[in-house]
Design an enzyme around this catalytic site. Structure first.
Site, PDB file in Angstrom:
ATOM      1  N   GLU A 102       0.835  -1.203   0.000  1.00 29.55           N
ATOM      2  CA  GLU A 102       0.000   0.000   0.000  1.00 29.55           C
ATOM      3  C   GLU A 102       0.866   1.248   0.000  1.00 29.55           C
ATOM      4  O   GLU A 102       1.894   1.295   0.669  1.00 29.55           O
ATOM      5  CB  GLU A 102      -0.879  -0.045   1.269  1.00 29.55           C
ATOM      6  N   ASP A 104       0.283   5.267   0.604  1.00 33.03           N
ATOM      7  CA  ASP A 104      -0.786   6.122   1.152  1.00 33.03           C
ATOM      8  C   ASP A 104      -0.515   7.601   1.186  1.00 33.03           C
ATOM      9  O   ASP A 104       0.521   8.025   1.697  1.00 33.03           O
ATOM     10  CB  ASP A 104      -0.945   5.809   2.654  1.00 33.03           C
ATOM     11  N   GLU A 106      -2.790  10.552   3.101  1.00 31.96           N
ATOM     12  CA  GLU A 106      -4.016  10.827   3.872  1.00 31.96           C
ATOM     13  C   GLU A 106      -3.959  12.276   4.300  1.00 31.96           C
ATOM     14  O   GLU A 106      -2.939  12.738   4.817  1.00 31.96           O
ATOM     15  CB  GLU A 106      -4.106   9.939   5.120  1.00 31.96           C
ATOM     16  N   HIS A 119      -0.396  13.045   5.680  1.00 28.36           N
ATOM     17  CA  HIS A 119       0.154  11.856   6.320  1.00 28.36           C
ATOM     18  C   HIS A 119       0.488  10.847   5.210  1.00 28.36           C
ATOM     19  O   HIS A 119      -0.328  10.639   4.315  1.00 28.36           O
ATOM     20  CB  HIS A 119      -0.939  11.326   7.256  1.00 28.36           C
ATOM     21  N   THR A 120       1.687  10.250   5.252  1.00 26.42           N
ATOM     22  CA  THR A 120       2.034   9.249   4.231  1.00 26.42           C
ATOM     23  C   THR A 120       2.505   7.961   4.901  1.00 26.42           C
ATOM     24  O   THR A 120       2.973   7.978   6.047  1.00 26.42           O
ATOM     25  CB  THR A 120       3.181   9.743   3.308  1.00 26.42           C
ATOM     26  N   GLU A 131       5.401   5.862   8.812  1.00 23.41           N
ATOM     27  CA  GLU A 131       4.705   7.130   8.642  1.00 23.41           C
ATOM     28  C   GLU A 131       5.654   8.316   8.516  1.00 23.41           C
ATOM     29  O   GLU A 131       6.633   8.413   9.243  1.00 23.41           O
ATOM     30  CB  GLU A 131       3.785   7.398   9.847  1.00 23.41           C
ATOM     31  N   ARG A 271       9.753   5.182  19.687  1.00 24.18           N
ATOM     32  CA  ARG A 271       9.099   4.050  19.061  1.00 24.18           C
ATOM     33  C   ARG A 271      10.096   2.959  18.664  1.00 24.18           C
ATOM     34  O   ARG A 271       9.763   1.789  18.638  1.00 24.18           O
ATOM     35  CB  ARG A 271       8.393   4.577  17.817  1.00 24.18           C
TER      36      ARG A 271
END
Ligand SMILES: *[C@@H]1O[C@H](CO)[C@@H](O)[C@H](O)[C@H]1NC(C)=O
Length: 285
Positions: A102, A104, A106, A119-120, A131, A271
């Site tokens: 995918e 993306d 957004e 947002h990718t 992200e 993270r």
């Protein structure tokens, strides 16, 4: 009988071929299906304009009729004007199944006068967590702007009005899966995500402003169309098949990343306390 020389490709012929490819890819009636949301998806202006609307009961979405395996996809989008807090407009390529790929875009709405977030993300073999988020250098509600995905065997380039904002390189060599054998369809939708979209869910959708409307124009898929297990490429494929960033593109990418990037998973040490994912050490990510 002597052999006739092949007819020369006249300038007019070349022009017709060229315009054929340009115009054939901008009629939403023949290029996409409105898939959910009923009357909230509308095609008008002779197929040139598509609008999705969101109200309290539902959002809406569409998808391309074709699937693609590599290509250059362009879409002009004008995002929800005014107070769009809580709304998300998604525009992405995706394959099917649990190990899907995918790519993306957004767009996370915001209150009037406050910036949208772009947002990718990139999923390979069902795994995302890549992200990157950006502010834009213009107000994406005021006008149509072109959002593009170039996907070839070397890399994926996300761009906005021709300015590259993100590159995901093919790093199969170091064991990172790359989208390379699953055909993807283009999807777009407008929906309510006020549990997370705006300032992390702090600002809720204000339904007194409904319906919220996102507008689309100029869909172009200069791409290899998937058809019965084969990928058929357009005659203009040469323009993007071998394309990578030139020095001008690399400079623009740097400018965007320096001035407009607001989140990069590669730098999220909370993270990834063990160090960033492997692909992050490749330049340009
Ligand atoms: C909305 O505006 C606030 C305040 O300017 C900002 O912090 C935030 O990043 C903006 N965008 C989203 C989608 O929350």
């Amino acid at each position: 009988m002597s052999k006739l020389p092949p007819p020369a490709l006249s300038a007019l012929h070349a022009f017709l071929l060229f315009t054929f490819f340009l115009t054939v890819s901008s009629d939403f009636t023949s290029d996409v299906d409105l898939t959910w949301g009923g009357q909230r998806g509308q095609i008008s202006d002779g197929g040139r304009l598509l609008q999705l609307s969101l109200d309290k009961a539902s959002g809406a979405g569409f998808q391309s009729k074709h699937e693609y395996l590599y290509g250059k996809i362009d879409m002009q989008i004008k995002l929800v004007p005014g107070n769009s807090a809580g709304t998300v407009t998604a525009y992405y390529l995706s394959s099917q199944g649990p190990t899907h790929d995918e790519i993306d875009f957004e767009f996370l709405g915001n209150e009037t006068g406050q910036p949208y977030i772009l947002h990718t993300n990139v999923f390979t073999q069902g795994k995302g967590n890549r992200e990157q988020q950006f502010y834009l250098w213009f107000d994406p509600r005021a006008d149509f702007h072109t959002y593009s995905i170039l996907w070839n065997q070397q890399q994926i380039i996300f761009s906005v009005d021709g300015t590259p904002i993100r590159v995901f390189r093919n790093a199969q060599g170091v064991g990172i899966p790359y989208p390379k054998d699953q055909p993807m369809r283009l999807y777009s939708s407008l929906w309510n995500a006020d549990d997370w979209a705006t300032r992390g869910g702090l600002i809720k959708t204000d339904w007194t402003h409904a319906p919220f409307i996102a507008s689309y124009r100029g869909f172009g898929a200069d791409a290899c169309v998937w058809s019965s297990g084969r990928s058929l490429c357009s005659a203009t494929k040469a323009r993007w098949w071998a394309q990578s960033l030139d020095s001008n593109g690399a400079q623009k990418l740097k400018w965007v990343q320096k001035n407009y990037m607001i989140y990069n998973y590669c730098r999220d040490t909370k993270r990834f306390p063990q160090g960033p994912p492997k692909e992050c050490s490749l330049s340009g990510i």
